[in-house]
Design a protein around this motif. Structure first.
Motif, PDB file in Angstrom:
ATOM      1  N   TRP A   1       7.567  -5.822  -1.819  1.00 38.30           N
ATOM      2  CA  TRP A   1       7.262  -4.916  -0.711  1.00 38.30           C
ATOM      3  C   TRP A   1       6.588  -3.693  -1.290  1.00 38.30           C
ATOM      4  N   TYR A   2       5.433  -3.338  -0.766  1.00 28.06           N
ATOM      5  CA  TYR A   2       4.672  -2.202  -1.276  1.00 28.06           C
ATOM      6  C   TYR A   2       4.467  -1.149  -0.192  1.00 28.06           C
ATOM      7  N   PRO A   3       5.345  -0.135  -0.159  1.00 28.75           N
ATOM      8  CA  PRO A   3       5.143   0.982   0.767  1.00 28.75           C
ATOM      9  C   PRO A   3       3.929   1.796   0.327  1.00 28.75           C
ATOM     10  N   PRO A   4       3.369   2.604   1.191  1.00 25.43           N
ATOM     11  CA  PRO A   4       2.192   3.401   0.836  1.00 25.43           C
ATOM     12  C   PRO A   4       2.430   4.252  -0.417  1.00 25.43           C
ATOM     13  N   GLY A   5       1.470   4.197  -1.314  1.00 26.09           N
ATOM     14  CA  GLY A   5       1.505   5.035  -2.504  1.00 26.09           C
ATOM     15  C   GLY A   5       2.500   4.613  -3.560  1.00 26.09           C
ATOM     16  N   GLN A   6       3.095   3.439  -3.437  1.00 25.59           N
ATOM     17  CA  GLN A   6       4.085   3.020  -4.423  1.00 25.59           C
ATOM     18  C   GLN A   6       3.669   1.773  -5.189  1.00 25.59           C
ATOM     19  N   VAL A   7       2.385   1.517  -5.269  1.00 26.38           N
ATOM     20  CA  VAL A   7       1.894   0.405  -6.059  1.00 26.38           C
ATOM     21  C   VAL A   7       1.613   0.947  -7.456  1.00 26.38           C
ATOM     22  N   SER A   8       2.194   0.304  -8.458  1.00 28.73           N
ATOM     23  CA  SER A   8       2.035   0.763  -9.839  1.00 28.73           C
ATOM     24  C   SER A   8       1.490  -0.363 -10.699  1.00 28.73           C
ATOM     25  N   THR A   9       1.133  -0.034 -11.913  1.00 29.18           N
ATOM     26  CA  THR A   9       0.669  -1.054 -12.853  1.00 29.18           C
ATOM     27  C   THR A   9       1.744  -2.110 -13.038  1.00 29.18           C
ATOM     28  N   GLN A  10       2.988  -1.689 -13.163  1.00 29.52           N
ATOM     29  CA  GLN A  10       4.089  -2.644 -13.309  1.00 29.52           C
ATOM     30  C   GLN A  10       4.160  -3.569 -12.097  1.00 29.52           C
ATOM     31  N   SER A  11       3.925  -3.031 -10.902  1.00 25.79           N
ATOM     32  CA  SER A  11       3.930  -3.854  -9.689  1.00 25.79           C
ATOM     33  C   SER A  11       2.889  -4.958  -9.768  1.00 25.79           C
TER      34      SER A  11
ATOM     35  N   VAL B   1       1.535  -6.262 -12.477  1.00 26.63           N
ATOM     36  CA  VAL B   1       1.901  -7.219 -13.525  1.00 26.63           C
ATOM     37  C   VAL B   1       3.000  -8.154 -13.030  1.00 26.63           C
ATOM     38  N   GLU B   2       4.033  -7.599 -12.407  1.00 26.88           N
ATOM     39  CA  GLU B   2       5.122  -8.440 -11.902  1.00 26.88           C
ATOM     40  C   GLU B   2       4.624  -9.424 -10.847  1.00 26.88           C
ATOM     41  N   PHE B   3       3.851  -8.930  -9.894  1.00 28.25           N
ATOM     42  CA  PHE B   3       3.335  -9.833  -8.866  1.00 28.25           C
ATOM     43  C   PHE B   3       2.444 -10.898  -9.501  1.00 28.25           C
ATOM     44  N   GLY B   4       1.588 -10.490 -10.428  1.00 32.86           N
ATOM     45  CA  GLY B   4       0.708 -11.440 -11.111  1.00 32.86           C
ATOM     46  C   GLY B   4       1.465 -12.498 -11.885  1.00 32.86           C
TER      47      GLY B   4
ATOM     48  N   VAL C   1       2.386  -2.088   3.500  1.00 33.62           N
ATOM     49  CA  VAL C   1       2.074  -1.182   4.597  1.00 33.62           C
ATOM     50  C   VAL C   1       0.635  -0.713   4.468  1.00 33.62           C
ATOM     51  N   ASN C   2       0.267  -0.240   3.307  1.00 35.62           N
ATOM     52  CA  ASN C   2      -1.061   0.312   3.088  1.00 35.62           C
ATOM     53  C   ASN C   2      -1.968  -0.735   2.457  1.00 35.62           C
ATOM     54  N   ALA C   3      -2.809  -1.345   3.257  1.00 33.71           N
ATOM     55  CA  ALA C   3      -3.660  -2.433   2.779  1.00 33.71           C
ATOM     56  C   ALA C   3      -4.637  -1.993   1.687  1.00 33.71           C
ATOM     57  N   GLN C   4      -5.035  -0.746   1.639  1.00 35.98           N
ATOM     58  CA  GLN C   4      -5.986  -0.292   0.626  1.00 35.98           C
ATOM     59  C   GLN C   4      -5.425  -0.430  -0.782  1.00 35.98           C
ATOM     60  N   ASP C   5      -4.142  -0.127  -0.956  1.00 36.71           N
ATOM     61  CA  ASP C   5      -3.521  -0.206  -2.282  1.00 36.71           C
ATOM     62  C   ASP C   5      -3.320  -1.637  -2.752  1.00 36.71           C
ATOM     63  N   THR C   6      -3.287  -2.576  -1.839  1.00 39.43           N
ATOM     64  CA  THR C   6      -2.866  -3.935  -2.183  1.00 39.43           C
ATOM     65  C   THR C   6      -3.908  -5.018  -1.881  1.00 39.43           C
ATOM     66  N   LYS C   7      -5.137  -4.656  -1.700  1.00 43.85           N
ATOM     67  CA  LYS C   7      -6.170  -5.646  -1.328  1.00 43.85           C
ATOM     68  C   LYS C   7      -6.210  -6.823  -2.294  1.00 43.85           C
ATOM     69  N   TYR C   8      -6.200  -6.536  -3.597  1.00 43.06           N
ATOM     70  CA  TYR C   8      -6.277  -7.630  -4.570  1.00 43.06           C
ATOM     71  C   TYR C   8      -5.020  -8.503  -4.506  1.00 43.06           C
ATOM     72  N   LEU C   9      -3.852  -7.897  -4.373  1.00 47.06           N
ATOM     73  CA  LEU C   9      -2.612  -8.670  -4.280  1.00 47.06           C
ATOM     74  C   LEU C   9      -2.637  -9.577  -3.053  1.00 47.06           C
ATOM     75  N   GLU C  10      -3.143  -9.045  -1.938  1.00 51.01           N
ATOM     76  CA  GLU C  10      -3.242  -9.840  -0.713  1.00 51.01           C
ATOM     77  C   GLU C  10      -4.171 -11.033  -0.914  1.00 51.01           C
ATOM     78  N   TRP C  11      -5.301 -10.791  -1.544  1.00 47.03           N
ATOM     79  CA  TRP C  11      -6.265 -11.861  -1.798  1.00 47.03           C
ATOM     80  C   TRP C  11      -5.627 -12.943  -2.672  1.00 47.03           C
ATOM     81  N   LEU C  12      -4.972 -12.529  -3.734  1.00 49.20           N
ATOM     82  CA  LEU C  12      -4.329 -13.450  -4.663  1.00 49.20           C
ATOM     83  C   LEU C  12      -3.213 -14.239  -3.967  1.00 49.20           C
TER      84      LEU C  12
END
Length: 124
Positions: free
Chosen positions: A59-69, A71-74, A87-98
């Motif tokens: 779960w990625y709330p706005p402004g809480q996406v980090s490098t560790q996030s 790596v873990e998701f990857g 919540v904030n699609a701008q921070d997570t576009k690549y994660l969503e695509w993947l």
């Protein structure tokens, strides 16, 4: 800043079936404080817990996406037991695509939807 995890725990526990929930935060962190545990011990615990988990919810709330996030998701995104919410699609576009590329699922738009996705998968 308080953690989002207690709210997610409440949603998952409302399902009513027994389950264990691994939370990568100490009690003080859940209340917005800091952990006294050495970071390498935290990382080892997180890796072990994620390896043992039946499902993994990111779960990625706005402004809480980090490098560790990222790596873990990857590291886990190909497992069919992984679910993504944001919540904030701008921070997570690549994660969503993947996530869509591997799982053919769209991420949850809110925490209720993410909890429903996890519970539905656990019922199967």
């Amino acid at each position: 800043k308080s953690s989002w995890r207690p709210q997610m725990i409440q949603k998952l526990e409302s399902w009513g079936s027994p389950m264990s929930i691994f939370i990568p935060e100490s009690k003080s962190q859940l209340k917005g404080g800091f952990s006294e545990i050495p970071v390498d011990e935290i990382w080892e615990w997180q890796f072990t817990a994620m390896s043992l988990a039946t499902t993994i919810a990111f779960w990625y709330p706005p402004g809480q996406v980090s490098t560790q996030s990222f790596v873990e998701f990857g590291s886990w995104h190909k497992a069919e037991r992984v679910f993504l919410g944001r919540v904030n699609a701008q921070d997570t576009k690549y994660l969503e695509w993947l996530f869509y590329k591997e799982q053919k699922l769209y991420p949850a738009e809110d925490m209720d939807q993410l909890a429903e996705m996890v519970i539905h998968w656990m019922k199967e």
